[in-house]
Design a protein around this motif. Structure first.
Motif, PDB file in Angstrom:
ATOM      1  N   VAL A  13      -6.301   2.946  -7.560  1.00 53.14           N
ATOM      2  CA  VAL A  13      -5.134   2.878  -6.674  1.00 53.14           C
ATOM      3  C   VAL A  13      -5.568   2.602  -5.236  1.00 53.14           C
ATOM      4  CG1 VAL A  13      -3.035   4.072  -5.947  1.00 53.14           C
ATOM      5  CG2 VAL A  13      -4.087   4.654  -8.147  1.00 53.14           C
ATOM      6  N   ILE A  95      -3.819  -0.903  -9.246  1.00 54.03           N
ATOM      7  CA  ILE A  95      -2.511  -0.529  -8.687  1.00 54.03           C
ATOM      8  C   ILE A  95      -2.544  -0.608  -7.168  1.00 54.03           C
ATOM      9  CG2 ILE A  95      -0.768   1.310  -8.571  1.00 54.03           C
ATOM     10  CD1 ILE A  95      -2.002   2.456 -11.168  1.00 54.03           C
ATOM     11  N   SER A  96      -1.609  -1.356  -6.585  1.00 55.24           N
ATOM     12  CA  SER A  96      -1.464  -1.315  -5.129  1.00 55.24           C
ATOM     13  C   SER A  96      -0.117  -0.673  -4.801  1.00 55.24           C
ATOM     14  CB  SER A  96      -1.561  -2.725  -4.533  1.00 55.24           C
ATOM     15  OG  SER A  96      -0.581  -3.558  -5.099  1.00 55.24           O
ATOM     16  N   VAL A  97      -0.118   0.152  -3.772  1.00 60.07           N
ATOM     17  CA  VAL A  97       1.097   0.879  -3.389  1.00 60.07           C
ATOM     18  C   VAL A  97       1.401   0.589  -1.928  1.00 60.07           C
ATOM     19  CG1 VAL A  97       2.247   3.135  -3.365  1.00 60.07           C
ATOM     20  CG2 VAL A  97       0.305   2.757  -4.896  1.00 60.07           C
ATOM     21  N   ASN A 103       5.088  -0.241  -6.093  1.00 60.96           N
ATOM     22  CA  ASN A 103       3.742  -0.602  -6.527  1.00 60.96           C
ATOM     23  C   ASN A 103       3.723  -1.861  -7.378  1.00 60.96           C
ATOM     24  OD1 ASN A 103       4.596   0.368  -9.008  1.00 60.96           O
ATOM     25  ND2 ASN A 103       3.607   2.351  -8.757  1.00 60.96           N
TER      26      ASN A 103
END
Ligand code: ADP
Length: 297
Positions: A13, A95-97, A103
């Protein structure tokens, strides 16, 4: 006894100021690594929050991510003796938030595409009261798990991510668990269809359906009655990742203990609510004592 047949992923993440578009590079914040994957999350939930004797049937790579998943599963009391170590990297979710909590997720299935049910797995499956599966592994493994069940054991299918299933899988399912989007997908209806209508439509394929509705609770529908609404427990959510998986794991554990479906859904709702009050998926799974305490109120 519960046997979970499913995926295990390491979640990588990165917080980003905004998501990159094609060809673009964006500088993000500090990388976090969390044990995840629907199968492993649900196994951790069945054992820790549901208090069930739980076996995980899945596949991990011979890598550091495999060690992380193995430690998380065994730390929760899940039996890992039937987890295969294979010559593919452990499943990984990138995962990018962004600052709005929105996301994007890319999954490299890796080892999860090699999950199989061999003789040792089949033997354990034949001792289970509940077999719990999701759709992040090959359909052959799910079909084989259903076939290995003893008479009277329940197959609980969390149809996530939703995809079309062959008739032999549908006919094996005893309890289908889906969120609203998955329910709409599988029922061939638009998002925004009344959950009770979705549940009724899905009862044409399986004898019992649980539609989870996030902070609005869930709907439990069985062929011989009207859908029953199970309310959510009021909490202050900080991260809803893993709520659905915690719900499924505890539902399976309660059914294995002989609870009727609506009672199992109430206990699962307490566990799902607590899972939203801490970050991460497996790390946010509450203890059975905390679940029992909330469910008493
Ligand atoms: P998914 O993550 O698969 O979409 P849901 O968001 O529907 O699943 O959550 C599963 C269950 O967890 C819900 O039915 C509910 O009981 C519980 N839950 C989820 N979000 C909340 C919330 N904000 N407050 C209380 N309970 C929640």
């Amino acid at each position: 006894r519960v046997v979970v047949v499913g995926s295990a992923n390491v979640d990588l993440v990165v917080p980003v100021p905004r998501h990159p578009t094609g060809g673009e590079t964006v500088l993000g914040g500090t990388l976090e690594r969390h044990p995840g994957g629907k199968g492993a999350n649900q196994a951790v939930a069945a054992a820790r929050a549901g208090g069930a004797d739980t076996t995980f049937v899945g596949a991990l790579g011979e890598d550091e991510s495999g060690e992380l998943l193995h430690a998380s599963l065994s730390g929760a009391g899940v039996r890992t003796d039937l987890v295969a170590r294979v010559a593919e990297p452990t499943g990984t979710a990138l995962i990018s938030v962004d600052p709005n909590g929105e996301n994007t997720i890319i999954v490299a299935p890796g080892a999860n595409s090699l999950v199989t049910v061999g003789p040792a797995q089949a033997e354990r499956l034949a001792e289970a009261d509940v077999v719990l599966a999701q759709l992040e592994i090959p359909l052959e493994a799910i079909t084989a798990a259903a076939a290995a069940r003893r008479e009277g054991a329940l197959l609980v299918l969390n149809a996530a991510p939703s995809r079309e299933l062959p008739p032999e899988v549908w006919s094996a399912v005893d309890v289908l668990v889906v969120n609203e989007h998955e329910a709409a997908d599988l029922a061939g209806r638009g998002d925004g269809t009344e959950p009770a209508d979705l549940a009724r439509a899905l009862l044409a394929r399986v004898p019992a359906v649980v539609v989870t509705l996030g902070g609005a609770g869930s709907l439990v529908a069985e062929r011989d009655g009207e859908p029953v609404h199970v309310p959510a427990f009021p909490v202050e959510p900080v991260d809803t990742t893993g709520a659905g998986d915690t719900f499924c794991g505890v539902l399976a554990a309660a059914l294995a203990g002989g609870a009727p479906l609506a009672d199992a859904a109430r206990l699962a709702a307490a566990a799902g609510a607590l899972a939203t009050t801490a970050p991460g998926a497996q790390e946010s799974v509450p203890t059975a004592a905390a679940v029992a305490d909330l469910a008493r109120h």
